[in-house]
Design an enzyme around this catalytic site. Structure first.
Site, mmCIF file in Angstrom:
data_model
loop_
_atom_site.group_PDB
_atom_site.id
_atom_site.type_symbol
_atom_site.label_atom_id
_atom_site.label_comp_id
_atom_site.label_asym_id
_atom_site.label_seq_id
_atom_site.Cartn_x
_atom_site.Cartn_y
_atom_site.Cartn_z
ATOM 1 C CD GLU A 29 -2.490 -1.437 2.602
ATOM 2 O OE1 GLU A 29 -2.322 -0.573 3.489
ATOM 3 O OE2 GLU A 29 -3.107 -2.495 2.793
ATOM 4 C CG LEU A 58 -5.826 0.449 1.995
ATOM 5 C CD1 LEU A 58 -5.757 1.222 0.678
ATOM 6 C CD2 LEU A 58 -6.504 1.308 3.044
ATOM 7 C CD GLU A 60 -3.758 -4.768 5.249
ATOM 8 O OE1 GLU A 60 -3.458 -3.552 5.232
ATOM 9 O OE2 GLU A 60 -4.942 -5.183 5.231
ATOM 10 C CD GLN A 82 0.042 2.339 4.973
ATOM 11 O OE1 GLN A 82 -1.039 2.565 5.513
ATOM 12 N NE2 GLN A 82 0.305 2.694 3.726
ATOM 13 C CG PHE A 83 1.349 0.994 10.752
ATOM 14 C CD1 PHE A 83 2.308 1.599 11.562
ATOM 15 C CD2 PHE A 83 0.714 1.752 9.788
ATOM 16 C CE1 PHE A 83 2.611 2.933 11.407
ATOM 17 C CE2 PHE A 83 1.016 3.090 9.627
ATOM 18 C CZ PHE A 83 1.977 3.688 10.430
ATOM 19 C CB ILE A 87 0.715 -8.257 10.038
ATOM 20 C CG1 ILE A 87 1.562 -9.086 9.057
ATOM 21 C CG2 ILE A 87 0.613 -8.959 11.405
ATOM 22 C CD1 ILE A 87 3.026 -9.187 9.451
ATOM 23 N N PRO A 89 -4.648 -10.194 8.690
ATOM 24 C CG PRO A 89 -6.101 -8.611 7.776
ATOM 25 C CD PRO A 89 -4.947 -8.750 8.723
ATOM 26 C CG HIS A 129 -1.072 2.997 13.332
ATOM 27 N ND1 HIS A 129 -2.421 2.810 13.515
ATOM 28 C CD2 HIS A 129 -0.932 3.503 12.081
ATOM 29 C CE1 HIS A 129 -3.064 3.201 12.429
ATOM 30 N NE2 HIS A 129 -2.179 3.608 11.543
#
Length: 326
Positions: A29, A58, A60, A82-83, A87, A89, A129
């Site tokens: 992403e 978007l 994952e 991204q964070f 993670i 999914p 995050h």
């Protein structure tokens, strides 16, 4: 030698790997046009083109699934989540496909993919995050989990991860992205995976940490030195597979051990390390194994974040308590 931040070291490693091997791809992403939320992929799209650096939806699970398919067909994808709070999914693909590819095909196929993700707290980000899920990821057989603690180590370990024939999750400590700066060269050299590093030698106590906690451990060791306490500091670096022998060798020498991580205490990877020490160095212990960790709660963001994470002060206090045993 150039002063380089950890996030810049990641960028340099990605560019070096892509320059050396046209099978290396970057996806995730906002990794292309925007250069990543932390700018870790900045400039790669312009340099290598849209066929090798591409933005994804978007999704994952789709990012990880696409990476598995690419890896099975001979590419070396580097997928960014991204964070780490996002993670989960992707774990379906990591646990059921990426990590099993070698055994499922009796070695005919491997899965040379890397999943990169900013991890840990310290930047007062919103919920999801600031996660530290390394213990959960390490529980997946066939999956390597690597966490660098400095720019130089991030550069060399990421290159090693990309060159590895099996899947690697590469967790980058968010708080160190720009706070950690080192002089280093973009020389293309890597470091061995599956190995701990002794960052400071000592004789009285072993401090075991990884990621951002290595800096806290080193700071605690420096604070303890004037009191005559000589602390050895080990950077685990590769959580899975664990280089237990380096830790055991140190504990057999010092007789005391404090394990530090910012993930919650219960189920944290520090418990696995403590168990390995109990198995392999129990008779060398002069004091109970101590753990200095995050708490068993969701990180209280943003104002109380600094009270959640282990600090050099908390680590030093645990060491002083261990030193009361003889």
């Amino acid at each position: 030698m150039t002063a380089t931040s950890l996030v810049k070291a990641v960028t340099l490693a990605l560019a070096r790997a892509m320059q050396e091997n046209d099978k290396v791809l970057v996806l995730g992403e906002d990794v292309g046009v925007d250069g990543g939320v932390f700018r870790a992929t900045d400039g790669l799209l312009q340099r290598f083109g849209a066929e090798r650096v591409f933005d994804t939806p978007l999704a994952e699970a789709a990012i990880a699934g696409i990476a598995v398919g690419l890896a099975a067909q001979g590419f070396r994808p580097v997928a960014e989540i991204q964070f780490t709070g996002f993670i989960y999914p992707a774990i379906d693909q990591l646990a059921n496909h990426a990590s099993r590819m070698r055994t499922r095909t009796r070695g005919r196929l491997t899965c040379p993919m890397v999943v990169r993700s900013p991890a840990g707290g310290g930047i007062r980000a919103p919920e999801h995050h600031s996660e530290s899920p390394e213990a959960m990821l390490a529980h997946i057989p066939g999956l390597r989990v690597v966490i660098p603690s400095s720019p130089r180590r991030a550069y060399r370990l990421l290159l090693a991860a990309i060159r590895n024939p099996d899947p690697v999750v590469f967790l980058e400590p968010t708080r160190l992205y720009r706070a950690a700066v080192e002089d280093m060269e973009d020389d293309g050299l890597d470091l061995p995976l599956d190995r701990c590093f002794v960052d400071r030698e000592g004789t009285d106590v072993t401090l075991v940490a990884w990621g951002a906690m290595v800096r806290e451990a080193l700071e605690a060791a420096s604070a303890l030195a004037p009191d005559g306490i000589d602390a050895e500091v080990i950077d685990v670096a590769t959580i899975k597979p664990l280089d237990a022998e380096t830790i055991l060798t140190s504990v057999r020498k010092t007789g005391r051990c404090v394990i530090i991580h910012e993930a919650p205490l219960t189920g944290g990877f520090g418990g696995e390390i403590a168990a390995r020490i109990a198995d392999g160095a129990l008779l060398s212990l002069l004091a109970p194994i101590a753990r200095v960790t995050g708490y068993d709660t969701v990180i209280p963001l943003p104002r109380l974040e600094q009270h959640y994470f282990p600090t050099a002060v908390r680590i030093a206090a645990a060491v002083r308590k261990a030193m009361t045993f003889s």
